[in-house]
Design a protein around this motif. Structure first.
Motif, PDB file in Angstrom:
ATOM      1  N   GLU A  52       0.796  -1.226   0.000  1.00 46.11           N
ATOM      2  CA  GLU A  52       0.000   0.000   0.000  1.00 46.11           C
ATOM      3  C   GLU A  52       0.833   1.283   0.000  1.00 46.11           C
ATOM      4  OE1 GLU A  52      -0.796  -0.068   4.797  1.00 46.11           O
ATOM      5  OE2 GLU A  52      -2.279  -0.999   3.479  1.00 46.11           O
ATOM      6  N   LYS A  53       2.089   1.185  -0.426  1.00 48.20           N
ATOM      7  CA  LYS A  53       2.942   2.380  -0.394  1.00 48.20           C
ATOM      8  C   LYS A  53       2.439   3.462  -1.351  1.00 48.20           C
ATOM      9  CE  LYS A  53       6.307   0.416  -3.681  1.00 48.20           C
ATOM     10  NZ  LYS A  53       7.716   0.012  -3.874  1.00 48.20           N
ATOM     11  N   TRP A  54       1.868   3.058  -2.487  1.00 48.09           N
ATOM     12  CA  TRP A  54       1.371   4.055  -3.437  1.00 48.09           C
ATOM     13  C   TRP A  54       0.047   4.673  -2.971  1.00 48.09           C
ATOM     14  CZ3 TRP A  54       4.176   6.238  -7.040  1.00 48.09           C
ATOM     15  CH2 TRP A  54       5.284   5.563  -7.556  1.00 48.09           C
ATOM     16  N   SER A  55      -0.704   3.972  -2.188  1.00 48.42           N
ATOM     17  CA  SER A  55      -1.995   4.506  -1.738  1.00 48.42           C
ATOM     18  C   SER A  55      -1.863   5.318  -0.451  1.00 48.42           C
ATOM     19  CB  SER A  55      -2.992   3.366  -1.540  1.00 48.42           C
ATOM     20  OG  SER A  55      -2.480   2.410  -0.613  1.00 48.42           O
ATOM     21  N   THR A  56      -1.004   4.857   0.475  1.00 47.41           N
ATOM     22  CA  THR A  56      -0.913   5.552   1.772  1.00 47.41           C
ATOM     23  C   THR A  56       0.242   6.548   1.860  1.00 47.41           C
ATOM     24  OG1 THR A  56       0.396   3.719   2.659  1.00 47.41           O
ATOM     25  CG2 THR A  56      -1.997   3.635   2.997  1.00 47.41           C
ATOM     26  N   HIS A  57       1.286   6.336   1.046  1.00 46.25           N
ATOM     27  CA  HIS A  57       2.457   7.235   1.100  1.00 46.25           C
ATOM     28  C   HIS A  57       2.856   7.636  -0.326  1.00 46.25           C
ATOM     29  CE1 HIS A  57       2.815   6.113   5.310  1.00 46.25           C
ATOM     30  NE2 HIS A  57       2.781   4.839   4.945  1.00 46.25           N
ATOM     31  N   PHE A  58       1.879   8.141  -1.070  1.00 51.44           N
ATOM     32  CA  PHE A  58       2.111   8.419  -2.496  1.00 51.44           C
ATOM     33  C   PHE A  58       3.244   9.427  -2.699  1.00 51.44           C
ATOM     34  CE2 PHE A  58       1.509  10.836  -6.381  1.00 51.44           C
ATOM     35  CZ  PHE A  58       1.360   9.831  -7.325  1.00 51.44           C
ATOM     36  N   ALA A  59       3.207  10.554  -1.986  1.00 51.16           N
ATOM     37  CA  ALA A  59       4.187  11.618  -2.218  1.00 51.16           C
ATOM     38  C   ALA A  59       5.611  11.140  -1.971  1.00 51.16           C
ATOM     39  CB  ALA A  59       3.865  12.823  -1.331  1.00 51.16           C
ATOM     40  N   LEU A  60       5.826  10.438  -0.852  1.00 51.63           N
ATOM     41  CA  LEU A  60       7.163   9.944  -0.520  1.00 51.63           C
ATOM     42  C   LEU A  60       7.626   8.886  -1.509  1.00 51.63           C
ATOM     43  CD1 LEU A  60       9.579   9.882   1.394  1.00 51.63           C
ATOM     44  CD2 LEU A  60       8.318   8.245   2.828  1.00 51.63           C
ATOM     45  N   THR A  61       6.735   7.962  -1.833  1.00 54.50           N
ATOM     46  CA  THR A  61       7.075   6.909  -2.803  1.00 54.50           C
ATOM     47  C   THR A  61       7.387   7.507  -4.171  1.00 54.50           C
ATOM     48  OG1 THR A  61       5.564   5.422  -1.643  1.00 54.50           O
ATOM     49  CG2 THR A  61       6.281   4.735  -3.828  1.00 54.50           C
ATOM     50  N   PHE A  62       6.589   8.492  -4.548  1.00 58.76           N
ATOM     51  CA  PHE A  62       6.782   9.151  -5.845  1.00 58.76           C
ATOM     52  C   PHE A  62       8.159   9.807  -5.906  1.00 58.76           C
ATOM     53  CE2 PHE A  62       6.404  12.765  -8.741  1.00 58.76           C
ATOM     54  CZ  PHE A  62       5.866  12.163  -9.862  1.00 58.76           C
ATOM     55  N   GLN A  63       8.528  10.558  -4.872  1.00 57.85           N
ATOM     56  CA  GLN A  63       9.824  11.246  -4.864  1.00 57.85           C
ATOM     57  C   GLN A  63      10.986  10.256  -4.913  1.00 57.85           C
ATOM     58  OE1 GLN A  63      10.427  14.551  -2.042  1.00 57.85           O
ATOM     59  NE2 GLN A  63       8.238  14.429  -1.615  1.00 57.85           N
ATOM     60  N   MET A  64      10.889   9.198  -4.119  1.00 58.86           N
ATOM     61  CA  MET A  64      11.986   8.222  -4.074  1.00 58.86           C
ATOM     62  C   MET A  64      12.109   7.455  -5.384  1.00 58.86           C
ATOM     63  SD  MET A  64      11.616   6.735  -0.200  1.00 58.86           S
ATOM     64  CE  MET A  64      13.235   6.004  -0.159  1.00 58.86           C
ATOM     65  N   THR A  65      10.972   7.079  -5.961  1.00 56.55           N
ATOM     66  CA  THR A  65      10.999   6.324  -7.218  1.00 56.55           C
ATOM     67  C   THR A  65      11.497   7.203  -8.372  1.00 56.55           C
ATOM     68  OG1 THR A  65       9.059   5.155  -6.396  1.00 56.55           O
ATOM     69  CG2 THR A  65       9.643   4.785  -8.679  1.00 56.55           C
ATOM     70  N   LYS A  66      11.087   8.463  -8.351  1.00 53.43           N
ATOM     71  CA  LYS A  66      11.532   9.412  -9.372  1.00 53.43           C
ATOM     72  C   LYS A  66      13.047   9.566  -9.351  1.00 53.43           C
ATOM     73  CE  LYS A  66      11.153  14.361 -10.439  1.00 53.43           C
ATOM     74  NZ  LYS A  66      10.515  15.628 -10.029  1.00 53.43           N
ATOM     75  N   LEU A  67      13.609   9.747  -8.156  1.00 48.58           N
ATOM     76  CA  LEU A  67      15.058   9.900  -8.035  1.00 48.58           C
ATOM     77  C   LEU A  67      15.776   8.596  -8.356  1.00 48.58           C
ATOM     78  CD1 LEU A  67      17.388  11.761  -7.303  1.00 48.58           C
ATOM     79  CD2 LEU A  67      17.064  11.152  -4.902  1.00 48.58           C
ATOM     80  N   LEU A  68      15.200   7.468  -7.965  1.00 51.48           N
ATOM     81  CA  LEU A  68      15.814   6.165  -8.251  1.00 51.48           C
ATOM     82  C   LEU A  68      15.908   5.923  -9.754  1.00 51.48           C
ATOM     83  CD1 LEU A  68      16.883   3.400  -7.350  1.00 51.48           C
ATOM     84  CD2 LEU A  68      14.502   2.600  -7.233  1.00 51.48           C
ATOM     85  N   ALA A  69      14.850   6.247 -10.491  1.00 48.75           N
ATOM     86  CA  ALA A  69      14.872   6.059 -11.952  1.00 48.75           C
ATOM     87  C   ALA A  69      15.984   6.895 -12.582  1.00 48.75           C
ATOM     88  CB  ALA A  69      13.515   6.441 -12.537  1.00 48.75           C
ATOM     89  N   ARG A  70      16.134   8.132 -12.107  1.00 47.39           N
ATOM     90  CA  ARG A  70      17.185   9.019 -12.631  1.00 47.39           C
ATOM     91  C   ARG A  70      18.580   8.459 -12.338  1.00 47.39           C
ATOM     92  NH1 ARG A  70      18.625  12.381 -16.333  1.00 47.39           N
ATOM     93  NH2 ARG A  70      16.454  13.021 -16.311  1.00 47.39           N
ATOM     94  N   MET A  71      18.799   7.979 -11.111  1.00 54.05           N
ATOM     95  CA  MET A  71      20.117   7.440 -10.734  1.00 54.05           C
ATOM     96  C   MET A  71      20.440   6.166 -11.520  1.00 54.05           C
ATOM     97  SD  MET A  71      21.319   9.596  -8.560  1.00 54.05           S
ATOM     98  CE  MET A  71      20.457  10.781  -9.585  1.00 54.05           C
TER      99      MET A  71
END
Length: 575
Positions: A52-71
């Motif tokens: 449930e990380k995308w449903s309950t912690h969307f903003a944090l998951t989004f930021q971390m996944t965005k940076l991970l894809a870039r790295m």
């Protein structure tokens, strides 16, 4: 735990750990520790509830996944990057999608899988529809001509005074248009490249200048020059350098500098003076993780380095190998294609081998020419031209003049060379084709060779009339060669050699200095003046081997003097 109990960590505790990892990963990104950043992000994501990380912690998951894809993209893990990117794209709205679409463009360009269909699909996501019908495309381009007129009416000061924007969506959208426009330019879709680039310039002028504004205006300048609008294109290139200073676009410097030197500054400044513009710009691109800019600018940069006469042994030891390993770690195997041809070229010139035909093949420690040239993906098309260019120079250097002439004519006649005809590469192509033709004429006396040589010379003469300072060293060698073909007077040939060699010494070009002495040695030896010829041969070997570091050329010249010219070795002359 050692006292017999285990601490109970609440979900809030793990969320805090994930946030700490995100901050640490951002810090690692700032200091270019990209792999450490990946480890921190993956660990941070593991702290979140997986179901449930995308449903309950969307903003944090989004930021971390965005940076991970870039790295993952920066270090060359393209499959992992695409997997992470795909996961986020399906959960993002139209605004949130923009940085991930950008990453999709960069990943496809890096893996050489980008194509026109992908470009159209991504532009459609941005709200930019490109007509498939060419007449409709022309009509759309006419609507964007107001941007060209606006650029023409506004002075440089007016454009520099346009307010800046820090909106990341505008910056990312402009950068996407730059990459897509650059791709279409390399693929010779000039109308599509013009359309896309004008759309990017429109964003900069109407919404505000961003860190990508210098790059998009620079790319438009290159397109204008290639399409024949040299005055307008040159002005845009100069403007892009001024914009770099205003918006402090640290990661964009390499691409802007390389294009400006390649298409404009080489006509006004010497190549050695042009090198001053590259100070620190490459390290900035690595720091910012600009993989695409590095890949497309690196071949031109190293071409410039060796053309300025830099010692090849020093270049290989201090710069090339270091950058090769940096690219291998930084952008993965695919990014190495931008440095492999020039690196193998330098290694061939330094080789201890006495199999000269082997040294004309771009195969060895760094790359395999057959595998490289058999790659059909579009991203290799431009780099393949540098492989052919390096091969052309090696054929000339090791005396395969007929093969060099045939390859030179093939390169000059290729449609892929359309971009090069406006750049500094065009000068040396014509020069070495002229010299290989002069050599063949000296042996065969066939008029077709002298006609080819004089056509190439006329290109250089035309550039001299335009005030290009980089033509004089070439024309001085051609003048000395023509005197040696016409004259039987050893004194006159030696005087022409001294004039040409002095120009090369003043410019600091040992590779051309060696060529002057080599050609004079051939001419004087044929006239029977062996002691003078030996003196020129030794000077040529010294210039090639000691000053320039091309030991293979020095060894080849000694063997060529004995085997092909029937020239006595040094010990017989001494006796």
């Amino acid at each position: 735990e050692s006292r017999g109990y285990f601490p109970i960590y609440t979900p809030t505790y793990y969320i805090q750990l994930a946030k700490i990892n995100l901050e640490a990963a951002k810090y690692c990104q700032q200091i270019s520790a990209f792999r450490s950043s990946i480890l921190l992000l993956r660990k941070g994501l593991s702290f979140l509830p997986q179901d449930e990380k995308w449903s309950t912690h969307f903003a944090l998951t989004f930021q971390m996944t965005k940076l991970l894809a870039r790295m993952e993209f920066i270090v060359g893990n393209l499959k992992e990057c695409e997997a992470v990117n795909r996961e986020v794209l399906c959960r993002s709205n139209s605004i949130e999608k923009i940085p991930f679409l950008m990453l999709d463009v960069e990943a496809n360009l890096s893996s050489h899988t980008f194509d026109t269909a992908t470009a159209r699909k991504i532009l459609k996501e941005l709200g930019i529809e490109i007509p498939r019908n060419s007449s409709l495309l022309w009509q759309t381009c006419r609507k964007l001509r107001k941007i060209r007129r606006l650029l023409g009416k506004k002075s440089d000061r007016d454009i520099l005074n346009v307010p800046c924007t820090s909106d990341p969506r505008i910056i990312t959208k402009t950068k996407m248009l730059v990459h897509i426009g650059g791709y279409w330019l390399l693929e010779k879709y000039f109308l599509l490249a013009l359309f896309t680039t004008l759309a990017g310039v429109e964003l900069s002028l109407e919404i505000g200048l961003s860190t990508c504004s210098p790059t998009v205006i620079n790319l438009l300048g290159v397109i204008e020059i290639i399409l024949g609008n040299a005055v307008h294109g040159s002005r845009l290139l100069e403007l892009s350098l001024k914009l770099l200073k205003k918006v402090k676009a640290k990661g964009e410097e390499f691409a802007v500098t390389t294009n400006t030197v390649m298409y404009l500054l080489y006509r006004k400044l010497t190549l050695r003076e042009c090198m001053c513009f590259f100070e620190n710009v490459i390290s900035h691109s690595f720091e910012m993780g600009e993989v695409i800019h590095i890949c497309y600018s690196m071949p031109l940069y190293f071409y410039l380095r060796w053309k300025t006469g830099e010692n090849l042994q020093t270049l290989m030891a201090t710069t090339m190998r270091k950058m090769y390993h940096q690219l291998k770690d930084f952008g993965g195997e695919l990014s190495l294609a931008c440095i492999e041809p020039m690196m193998q070229f330098v290694l061939n010139l330094q080789s201890d081998s006495h199999e000269w035909s082997d040294l004309t093949i771009m195969t060895g420690e760094i790359m395999n020419e057959e595998n490289f040239m058999s790659n059909k993906t579009s991203g290799y098309a431009q780099i393949k031209m540098y492989v052919l260019y390096c091969k052309f120079i090696l054929l000339f250097a090791f005396g395969f003049n007929e093969e060099a002439r045939a390859l030179g004519i093939r390169i000059l006649g290729s449609m892929k060379m359309l971009m090069m005809r406006k750049s500094f590469v065009w000068l040396s192509l014509n020069f070495y084709l002229a010299m290989s033709s002069y050599r063949l004429y000296a042996v065969t006396k066939k008029r077709r060779y002298i006609r080819t040589a004089r056509r190439c010379r006329s290109v250089l003469v035309q550039q001299k009339s335009c005030g290009n300072p980089n033509v004089l060293p070439y024309l001085s060698i051609i003048e000395a060669k023509e005197i040696s073909l016409k004259s039987k007077d050893v004194q006159e040939i030696c005087e022409a050699c001294n004039r040409a060699s002095q120009i090369q010494v003043d410019e600091g070009f040992p590779h051309l200095e060696g060529l002057v002495y080599e050609e004079t040695f051939r001419s004087v030896a044929k006239l029977g003046s062996f002691l003078s010829a030996r003196n020129f041969l030794d000077k040529a070997k010294n210039a090639y081997g000691q000053k320039w570091g091309a030991t293979a050329m020095s060894n080849w010249l000694e063997s060529e003097a004995v085997s092909s010219l029937g020239y006595p070795p040094a010990r017989e002359l001494e006796s």
